[in-house]
Design a protein around this motif. Structure first.
Motif, mmCIF file in Angstrom:
data_model
loop_
_atom_site.group_PDB
_atom_site.id
_atom_site.type_symbol
_atom_site.label_atom_id
_atom_site.label_comp_id
_atom_site.label_asym_id
_atom_site.label_seq_id
_atom_site.Cartn_x
_atom_site.Cartn_y
_atom_site.Cartn_z
ATOM 1 N N TYR A 1 53.426 38.217 34.744
ATOM 2 C CA TYR A 1 52.716 39.562 34.655
ATOM 3 C C TYR A 1 52.077 39.601 36.476
ATOM 4 O O TYR A 1 52.346 38.605 36.837
ATOM 5 C CB TYR A 1 51.485 39.106 34.154
ATOM 6 C CG TYR A 1 51.808 39.513 32.463
ATOM 7 C CD1 TYR A 1 51.721 40.936 31.503
ATOM 8 C CD2 TYR A 1 51.972 38.094 32.868
ATOM 9 C CE1 TYR A 1 51.814 40.773 30.865
ATOM 10 C CE2 TYR A 1 52.041 38.434 30.037
ATOM 11 C CZ TYR A 1 51.659 39.163 29.623
ATOM 12 O OH TYR A 1 52.338 39.671 27.737
ATOM 13 N N SER B 1 41.519 40.786 33.618
ATOM 14 C CA SER B 1 42.463 41.050 34.736
ATOM 15 C C SER B 1 42.998 40.526 35.079
ATOM 16 O O SER B 1 41.724 39.276 35.751
ATOM 17 C CB SER B 1 41.686 42.589 36.038
ATOM 18 O OG SER B 1 42.693 42.771 36.744
ATOM 19 N N GLY B 2 44.418 40.075 35.740
ATOM 20 C CA GLY B 2 44.861 38.865 36.569
ATOM 21 C C GLY B 2 45.396 37.934 35.841
ATOM 22 O O GLY B 2 44.807 37.480 35.015
ATOM 23 N N ASP C 1 47.383 41.452 39.540
ATOM 24 C CA ASP C 1 46.414 42.237 38.991
ATOM 25 C C ASP C 1 46.143 43.235 37.958
ATOM 26 O O ASP C 1 46.165 44.350 38.035
ATOM 27 C CB ASP C 1 46.385 43.244 40.639
ATOM 28 C CG ASP C 1 48.002 44.287 40.685
ATOM 29 O OD1 ASP C 1 48.841 43.975 39.820
ATOM 30 O OD2 ASP C 1 47.802 44.766 41.486
ATOM 31 N N THR C 2 47.672 42.650 37.301
ATOM 32 C CA THR C 2 47.743 43.260 35.977
ATOM 33 C C THR C 2 46.914 43.443 35.159
ATOM 34 O O THR C 2 45.486 42.804 34.948
ATOM 35 C CB THR C 2 48.689 41.994 34.458
ATOM 36 O OG1 THR C 2 49.326 42.818 33.767
ATOM 37 C CG2 THR C 2 47.379 40.602 34.647
ATOM 38 N N LEU C 3 47.139 44.140 33.944
ATOM 39 C CA LEU C 3 45.466 44.978 33.296
ATOM 40 C C LEU C 3 45.847 44.487 32.104
ATOM 41 O O LEU C 3 47.053 44.859 31.088
ATOM 42 C CB LEU C 3 45.060 46.296 33.372
ATOM 43 C CG LEU C 3 44.910 47.128 34.818
ATOM 44 C CD1 LEU C 3 44.470 48.311 34.719
ATOM 45 C CD2 LEU C 3 43.353 46.107 34.700
ATOM 46 N N TRP C 4 45.080 43.826 31.157
ATOM 47 C CA TRP C 4 45.155 43.383 29.083
ATOM 48 C C TRP C 4 43.656 44.455 28.897
ATOM 49 O O TRP C 4 42.508 44.467 29.664
ATOM 50 C CB TRP C 4 45.565 42.111 29.747
ATOM 51 C CG TRP C 4 46.137 41.524 30.108
ATOM 52 C CD1 TRP C 4 47.554 41.876 30.220
ATOM 53 C CD2 TRP C 4 46.635 40.034 28.557
ATOM 54 N NE1 TRP C 4 48.698 40.763 30.491
ATOM 55 C CE2 TRP C 4 48.304 40.201 29.331
ATOM 56 C CE3 TRP C 4 45.706 39.684 27.845
ATOM 57 C CZ2 TRP C 4 48.668 38.611 28.582
ATOM 58 C CZ3 TRP C 4 46.735 38.758 27.348
ATOM 59 C CH2 TRP C 4 48.087 38.021 27.874
ATOM 60 N N ARG C 5 44.275 44.730 27.586
ATOM 61 C CA ARG C 5 43.359 45.330 26.829
ATOM 62 C C ARG C 5 44.454 44.128 25.373
ATOM 63 O O ARG C 5 45.311 44.060 25.025
ATOM 64 C CB ARG C 5 42.663 46.611 26.046
ATOM 65 C CG ARG C 5 42.464 46.976 25.132
ATOM 66 C CD ARG C 5 41.663 48.122 24.926
ATOM 67 N NE ARG C 5 43.171 48.658 24.165
ATOM 68 C CZ ARG C 5 43.987 48.659 23.387
ATOM 69 N NH1 ARG C 5 43.383 47.262 22.177
ATOM 70 N NH2 ARG C 5 44.876 49.263 22.800
ATOM 71 N N ARG D 1 52.651 44.726 34.199
ATOM 72 C CA ARG D 1 51.507 45.007 35.096
ATOM 73 C C ARG D 1 50.866 45.963 34.401
ATOM 74 O O ARG D 1 49.319 45.943 35.268
ATOM 75 C CB ARG D 1 52.324 46.809 36.110
ATOM 76 C CG ARG D 1 51.864 47.695 35.687
ATOM 77 C CD ARG D 1 52.314 48.528 36.812
ATOM 78 N NE ARG D 1 52.691 49.986 36.788
ATOM 79 C CZ ARG D 1 51.701 50.651 36.516
ATOM 80 N NH1 ARG D 1 50.429 50.629 36.294
ATOM 81 N NH2 ARG D 1 51.909 52.220 36.159
ATOM 82 N N LYS D 2 50.798 46.000 33.461
ATOM 83 C CA LYS D 2 49.660 46.827 32.057
ATOM 84 C C LYS D 2 50.493 46.263 30.839
ATOM 85 O O LYS D 2 51.604 46.801 30.466
ATOM 86 C CB LYS D 2 49.341 47.571 32.595
ATOM 87 C CG LYS D 2 48.459 48.292 31.400
ATOM 88 C CD LYS D 2 48.091 49.873 31.589
ATOM 89 C CE LYS D 2 48.628 50.899 30.771
ATOM 90 N NZ LYS D 2 47.938 51.992 30.765
#
Length: 151
Positions: A35, A49-50, A38-42, A117-118
């Motif tokens: 990843y 984040s990160g 600065d990856t974003l996750w839900r 990245r997400k």
């Protein structure tokens, strides 16, 4: 063959299976490296984040989810995005080691270099008995036939 956007049907399928294999290692640091910084996750109702947050999240996940086995399948793709359907089974350490299966969908967006990245994940856990398991030890998760009712 580059596993970076824009994806074709073949590169998207390969990217999904590479992710499946990586997650089945249950190695949080190796997974986080796939990843962006600065990856974003839900993940369900958790927002992250990160890479450091991902590593901590996955470490806690596998402290609870024992005997984890995962299968991912390509659902759709286009440009820098891939949608995935997945199933995994685990023994829930926080619930008396009951067997459970998670059914879910993920929406992935990639950076130009192929790192994610997400990641947006929705999933639901269902308690299963020993006899209802698909991904027993030694079974190739890709060889398990999953009926349409479970797709």
């Amino acid at each position: 063959m580059a596993l970076a956007p824009p994806f074709t049907a073949e590169t998207a399928r390969l990217k999904v299976k590479k992710a499946q294999d990586l997650w089945n290692t249950q190695n949080p640091s190796a997974i986080a490296a796939a990843y962006t910084e600065d990856t974003l996750w839900r993940n369900r109702s958790t927002f992250l984040s990160g890479r450091e947050a991902i590593t901590a999240f996955l470490t806690a996940k596998w402290a609870r989810e024992k005997s984890y086995r995962l299968r991912k399948e390509l659902f759709a793709w286009g440009g820098d995005r891939i949608a995935v359907q997945f199933w995994y089974e685990f023994q829930d350490f926080s619930d008396g080691m009951k067997w459970k299966r998670c059914y879910g969908l993920e929406d992935w967006t990639f950076a130009a270099d192929g790192r994610m990245r997400k990641r947006m994940m929705s999933g639901n856990d269902v308690e299963i008995g020993e006899g209802g398991r698909w991904f027993r030890e030694g079974v190739d998760v890709d060889g398990v036939e999953i009926a349409e009712a479970h797709w």
